[in-house]
Design a protein around this motif. Structure first.
Motif, PDB file in Angstrom:
ATOM      1  N   ASN A 241       3.619   5.819  -8.324  1.00 50.34           N
ATOM      2  CA  ASN A 241       2.438   5.576  -9.152  1.00 50.34           C
ATOM      3  C   ASN A 241       2.469   4.255  -9.899  1.00 50.34           C
ATOM      4  O   ASN A 241       1.884   4.128 -10.977  1.00 50.34           O
ATOM      5  N   ASP A 242       3.158   3.266  -9.346  1.00 50.06           N
ATOM      6  CA  ASP A 242       3.134   1.938  -9.941  1.00 50.06           C
ATOM      7  C   ASP A 242       1.682   1.457 -10.029  1.00 50.06           C
ATOM      8  O   ASP A 242       0.890   1.680  -9.111  1.00 50.06           O
ATOM      9  N   PRO A 243       1.298   0.801 -11.131  1.00 44.22           N
ATOM     10  CA  PRO A 243      -0.102   0.371 -11.297  1.00 44.22           C
ATOM     11  C   PRO A 243      -0.645  -0.450 -10.136  1.00 44.22           C
ATOM     12  O   PRO A 243      -1.829  -0.330  -9.787  1.00 44.22           O
ATOM     13  N   LYS A 244       0.183  -1.285  -9.517  1.00 41.93           N
ATOM     14  CA  LYS A 244      -0.328  -2.085  -8.389  1.00 41.93           C
ATOM     15  C   LYS A 244      -0.608  -1.209  -7.171  1.00 41.93           C
ATOM     16  O   LYS A 244      -1.420  -1.563  -6.321  1.00 41.93           O
ATOM     17  N   HIS A 245       0.085  -0.074  -7.072  1.00 48.13           N
ATOM     18  CA  HIS A 245      -0.149   0.852  -5.954  1.00 48.13           C
ATOM     19  C   HIS A 245      -1.443   1.638  -6.154  1.00 48.13           C
ATOM     20  O   HIS A 245      -2.097   2.019  -5.186  1.00 48.13           O
ATOM     21  N   THR A 246      -1.764   1.920  -7.399  1.00 48.36           N
ATOM     22  CA  THR A 246      -2.930   2.769  -7.701  1.00 48.36           C
ATOM     23  C   THR A 246      -4.113   1.948  -8.212  1.00 48.36           C
ATOM     24  O   THR A 246      -5.080   2.521  -8.730  1.00 48.36           O
ATOM     25  N   SER A 247      -4.033   0.637  -8.086  1.00 54.13           N
ATOM     26  CA  SER A 247      -5.120  -0.233  -8.562  1.00 54.13           C
ATOM     27  C   SER A 247      -6.409   0.037  -7.780  1.00 54.13           C
ATOM     28  O   SER A 247      -6.395   0.634  -6.692  1.00 54.13           O
ATOM     29  N   LYS A 248      -7.511  -0.393  -8.330  1.00 52.35           N
ATOM     30  CA  LYS A 248      -8.804  -0.238  -7.657  1.00 52.35           C
ATOM     31  C   LYS A 248      -8.789  -0.948  -6.308  1.00 52.35           C
ATOM     32  O   LYS A 248      -9.310  -0.433  -5.310  1.00 52.35           O
ATOM     33  N   LEU A 249      -8.124  -2.101  -6.268  1.00 53.04           N
ATOM     34  CA  LEU A 249      -8.041  -2.887  -5.028  1.00 53.04           C
ATOM     35  C   LEU A 249      -7.299  -2.096  -3.946  1.00 53.04           C
ATOM     36  O   LEU A 249      -7.753  -2.020  -2.793  1.00 53.04           O
ATOM     37  N   ALA A 250      -6.172  -1.501  -4.322  1.00 53.99           N
ATOM     38  CA  ALA A 250      -5.389  -0.734  -3.352  1.00 53.99           C
ATOM     39  C   ALA A 250      -6.116   0.531  -2.932  1.00 53.99           C
ATOM     40  O   ALA A 250      -6.124   0.903  -1.747  1.00 53.99           O
ATOM     41  N   THR A 251      -6.747   1.213  -3.898  1.00 51.88           N
ATOM     42  CA  THR A 251      -7.482   2.442  -3.586  1.00 51.88           C
ATOM     43  C   THR A 251      -8.588   2.170  -2.574  1.00 51.88           C
ATOM     44  O   THR A 251      -8.781   2.928  -1.609  1.00 51.88           O
ATOM     45  N   GLU A 252      -9.329   1.088  -2.782  1.00 54.15           N
ATOM     46  CA  GLU A 252     -10.403   0.717  -1.843  1.00 54.15           C
ATOM     47  C   GLU A 252      -9.841   0.363  -0.469  1.00 54.15           C
ATOM     48  O   GLU A 252     -10.446   0.682   0.557  1.00 54.15           O
ATOM     49  N   TRP A 253      -8.672  -0.279  -0.449  1.00 54.39           N
ATOM     50  CA  TRP A 253      -8.060  -0.653   0.839  1.00 54.39           C
ATOM     51  C   TRP A 253      -7.714   0.597   1.641  1.00 54.39           C
ATOM     52  O   TRP A 253      -7.972   0.671   2.844  1.00 54.39           O
ATOM     53  N   PHE A 254      -7.116   1.593   0.987  1.00 51.66           N
ATOM     54  CA  PHE A 254      -6.769   2.827   1.690  1.00 51.66           C
ATOM     55  C   PHE A 254      -8.024   3.537   2.200  1.00 51.66           C
ATOM     56  O   PHE A 254      -8.036   4.074   3.323  1.00 51.66           O
ATOM     57  N   GLU A 255      -9.076   3.527   1.391  1.00 48.36           N
ATOM     58  CA  GLU A 255     -10.326   4.157   1.819  1.00 48.36           C
ATOM     59  C   GLU A 255     -10.922   3.425   3.016  1.00 48.36           C
ATOM     60  O   GLU A 255     -11.393   4.049   3.975  1.00 48.36           O
ATOM     61  N   ASP A 256     -10.890   2.088   2.978  1.00 51.26           N
ATOM     62  CA  ASP A 256     -11.443   1.295   4.075  1.00 51.26           C
ATOM     63  C   ASP A 256     -10.680   1.514   5.383  1.00 51.26           C
ATOM     64  O   ASP A 256     -11.245   1.386   6.474  1.00 51.26           O
ATOM     65  N   HIS A 257      -9.396   1.836   5.286  1.00 52.90           N
ATOM     66  CA  HIS A 257      -8.576   2.017   6.488  1.00 52.90           C
ATOM     67  C   HIS A 257      -8.339   3.495   6.818  1.00 52.90           C
ATOM     68  O   HIS A 257      -7.532   3.817   7.694  1.00 52.90           O
ATOM     69  N   ASP A 258      -9.064   4.385   6.126  1.00 52.21           N
ATOM     70  CA  ASP A 258      -8.986   5.837   6.384  1.00 52.21           C
ATOM     71  C   ASP A 258      -7.546   6.350   6.350  1.00 52.21           C
ATOM     72  O   ASP A 258      -7.125   7.145   7.201  1.00 52.21           O
ATOM     73  N   ILE A 259      -6.787   5.883   5.367  1.00 52.63           N
ATOM     74  CA  ILE A 259      -5.394   6.328   5.217  1.00 52.63           C
ATOM     75  C   ILE A 259      -5.327   7.342   4.077  1.00 52.63           C
ATOM     76  O   ILE A 259      -5.733   7.061   2.947  1.00 52.63           O
ATOM     77  N   ASN A 260      -4.822   8.513   4.401  1.00 53.18           N
ATOM     78  CA  ASN A 260      -4.684   9.589   3.424  1.00 53.18           C
ATOM     79  C   ASN A 260      -3.426   9.335   2.589  1.00 53.18           C
ATOM     80  O   ASN A 260      -2.314   9.288   3.122  1.00 53.18           O
ATOM     81  N   VAL A 261      -3.571   9.170   1.279  1.00 51.14           N
ATOM     82  CA  VAL A 261      -2.452   8.893   0.384  1.00 51.14           C
ATOM     83  C   VAL A 261      -2.000  10.189  -0.281  1.00 51.14           C
ATOM     84  O   VAL A 261      -2.808  10.926  -0.853  1.00 51.14           O
ATOM     85  N   LEU A 262      -0.720  10.462  -0.201  1.00 46.30           N
ATOM     86  CA  LEU A 262      -0.155  11.655  -0.801  1.00 46.30           C
ATOM     87  C   LEU A 262      -0.206  11.549  -2.325  1.00 46.30           C
ATOM     88  O   LEU A 262       0.262  10.566  -2.901  1.00 46.30           O
TER      89      LEU A 262
END
Length: 338
Positions: A241-262
């Motif tokens: 849960n490091d802030p750079k991992h959960t940032s808005k930028l990272a969250t959008e990237w995972f959504e754009d690439h359809d990657i399910n984050v645990l």
């Protein structure tokens, strides 16, 4: 061996039957303690061993109080337990006496392990995660790509190192761990692993921010997923849960690439099997006879040893996940041995 008379023998047995110690019997009869002990052992074989020396300053109740004080966490060492017991008994005792009491209760002193500080909120979330995944099998955990960052020093571990030496032996080269000003430099690396082995290792440049993390995901994670052998629609990605991992930028990237984050509980390195892979990597690096000449050579060694890690090592760690989850449940969200 000096013989004794029948009268002396009878006197010893009478005094012993009255509950007197070997020390007390020796004072009254003038006989040696070993002689008295031999007579008692021969003629009263079922009698418990009579202790020599002065009677203990600690009563059975005092000893139980010391053990309880330590096991309840109110004292973490013998010195603290000694201060506690000396406040409530008439005759003070030494720390060594308290150590002997703890040893007699089958306790032993061990080095405290460094574990994350868990607040009640952390425990609650860790327990919730474990309960949610308690029925996951190894087949379920095979779908996960595990990730993490770690620091690797050019001059070895930050932790303690031990060496055996003879008593009185002067300081020698083998007892010295060489140091350099500012530590000699280090690398920060990002890596991941899955059921079929390690993924792409990536060097972190300077202090990682959200933008650099996205670059790492683009360059290293996507390649690792492609090479993982897992169907991309089944992939579950783990990160802390490091802030750079959960940032808005990272969250959008995972959504754009359809990657399910645990969904991951904070302060939970014991649940992440890749932590043990870092330990393995650092042991492999420590096996080199000479330290790397610089950070470039350090990176070469890191990349080489990372690439040699067999998939069986990753599988062994992932197979431990049901046990790790069960351990968190048993600890009610607290720290575990992992």
């Amino acid at each position: 061996m000096k013989s004794i008379s029948s009268a002396q023998k009878d006197n010893i047995l009478v005094l012993c039957s009255s509950g007197q110690s070997i020390h007390q019997i020796a004072s009254k009869t003038g006989l040696g303690k070993s002689t008295i002990a031999r007579v008692i052992k021969k003629h009263i074989p079922n009698k418990e061993n009579v202790k020599m020396g002065c009677p203990s300053k600690l009563t059975p109740h005092d000893k139980r109080s010391i053990v309880h004080h330590v096991l309840s966490g109110k004292a973490s060492n013998a010195v603290q337990a000694t201060k506690f017991i000396n406040l409530i008994i008439p005759n003070t005792v030494s720390a060594q006496t308290v150590r002997n009491t703890l040893k007699a209760a089958n306790l032993k002193a061990v080095t405290k392990k460094k574990k994350p500080l868990l607040k009640p909120a952390h425990r609650k979330k860790r327990l919730a995660f474990a309960l949610k995944h308690q029925h996951w099998t190894v087949e379920d955990w095979k779908r996960v790509i595990w990730s993490d960052e770690t620091k690797i020093n050019r001059m070895g571990s930050d932790g303690q190192e031990y060496v055996w030496k003879k008593a009185g032996e002067p300081l020698g080269e083998r007892e010295v761990k060489g140091t350099l000003k500012f530590g000699g430099g280090n690398l920060m690396v990002w890596g991941c692993m899955g059921w079929n082995g390690v993924g792409i290792l990536c060097e972190v440049e300077g202090r990682m921010n959200a933008e650099q993390y996205i670059s790492i995901l683009e360059e290293c994670l996507l390649r690792s997923i492609h090479e993982s052998g897992i169907d991309e629609e089944d992939i579950i990605f783990q990160q802390d849960n490091d802030p750079k991992h959960t940032s808005k930028l990272a969250t959008e990237w995972f959504e754009d690439h359809d990657i399910n984050v645990l969904s991951w509980p904070a302060q939970s390195p014991d649940l992440n099997p890749i932590e043990h892979l870092w330990e393995l990597l650092k042991r492999l690096l420590a096996a080199y006879e000479d330290p790397p000449q610089g950070l470039f050579q350090l990176w070469e060694r890191v990349a080489a040893e990372w690439g040699k890690i067999a998939k069986e090592e990753c599988q062994k760690l992932i197979e431990s996940m049901p046990r790790r989850v069960a351990a968190v449940i048993k600890a009610k969200g607290g720290n575990t041995k992992y």
